[in-house]
Design a protein around this motif. Structure first.
Motif, PDB file in Angstrom:
ATOM      1  N   ARG A  72       0.834  -1.207   0.000  1.00 35.24           N
ATOM      2  CA  ARG A  72       0.000   0.000   0.000  1.00 35.24           C
ATOM      3  C   ARG A  72       0.864   1.250   0.000  1.00 35.24           C
ATOM      4  O   ARG A  72       2.016   1.229   0.411  1.00 35.24           O
TER       5      ARG A  72
ATOM      6  N   THR B 185       0.280   5.721   0.768  1.00 37.17           N
ATOM      7  CA  THR B 185      -0.628   6.733   1.285  1.00 37.17           C
ATOM      8  C   THR B 185      -0.710   7.881   0.294  1.00 37.17           C
ATOM      9  O   THR B 185       0.308   8.463  -0.085  1.00 37.17           O
TER      10      THR B 185
ATOM     11  N   GLY C  28      -4.663  11.381   2.180  1.00 35.88           N
ATOM     12  CA  GLY C  28      -4.198  10.595   3.319  1.00 35.88           C
ATOM     13  C   GLY C  28      -4.727   9.171   3.304  1.00 35.88           C
ATOM     14  O   GLY C  28      -4.479   8.399   4.214  1.00 35.88           O
ATOM     15  N   GLN C  29      -5.460   8.820   2.267  1.00 40.41           N
ATOM     16  CA  GLN C  29      -6.041   7.489   2.146  1.00 40.41           C
ATOM     17  C   GLN C  29      -4.979   6.486   1.697  1.00 40.41           C
ATOM     18  O   GLN C  29      -4.074   6.814   0.955  1.00 40.41           O
ATOM     19  N   ARG C  30      -5.102   5.233   2.165  1.00 42.82           N
ATOM     20  CA  ARG C  30      -4.163   4.165   1.779  1.00 42.82           C
ATOM     21  C   ARG C  30      -4.763   3.378   0.628  1.00 42.82           C
ATOM     22  O   ARG C  30      -5.914   2.978   0.668  1.00 42.82           O
TER      23      ARG C  30
END
Length: 162
Positions: A103, A105, A110-112
């Motif tokens: 993953r 960011t 700020g979402q993974r």
């Protein structure tokens, strides 16, 4: 004579996965418009082979056997980066069964997100339309995907005959 400091070239390790239908397995890079090989940098003390196997597991969910791979060597890729690639032959598995564990960011939200968001088998001739220009040059000019497939098929036949 003046010598200039040359920073060491970075190395990305990956696996070129082909099947008997003359197709290449590619991963779609999340948030971009191109497809890529499962590949990435080696960790401290990790060999190119181990890094390629780990990256393929993390980015595709595939556990490959090191004994079945062909070492394609270290190839120039970008100004300060090389690729060390290995070749593998697999049956035409369903790409919907693949998944990406690694993953990143997103800096804006700020979402993974997974590094790779789709997988597919593509004819060798489609590589230039799908991959970046630099990766296409490696796969289509420096390597011969059709010859790699033949080499991998011959290895399998020799192993079965032994």
């Amino acid at each position: 004579m003046i010598e200039f400091f040359q920073p060491p070239r970075r190395l990305s390790c990956g696996i070129v996965i082909v099947n008997d239908a003359r197709e290449l397995l590619l991963c779609h890079v999340t948030g971009h418009d191109h497809w890529d090989l499962p590949k990435g940098g080696a960790m401290a003390g990790e060999t190119a082979l181990r890094a390629a196997l780990r990256e393929t597991r993390e980015e595709c969910g595939l556990e490959l056997d090191a004994e079945t791979l062909v070492d394609l060597g270290r190839l120039p890729y970008r100004a300060r980066k090389d690729l060390h690639l290995f070749g593998a032959r697999l049956p035409r598995l369903d790409p919907r069964t693949l998944h990406c564990e690694s993953r990143f960011t997103d800096g804006d939200s700020g979402q993974r997100w997974p590094e790779m968001d789709d997988f597919g088998w593509f004819p060798f001739a489609q590589v230039p339309q799908l991959c970046t220009r630099k990766l296409s040059a490696v796969l289509c000019e420096r390597l011969d995907l059709a010859a790699l497939l033949v080499q991998l098929q011959q290895r399998t036949e020799q192993a079965l005959a032994a």
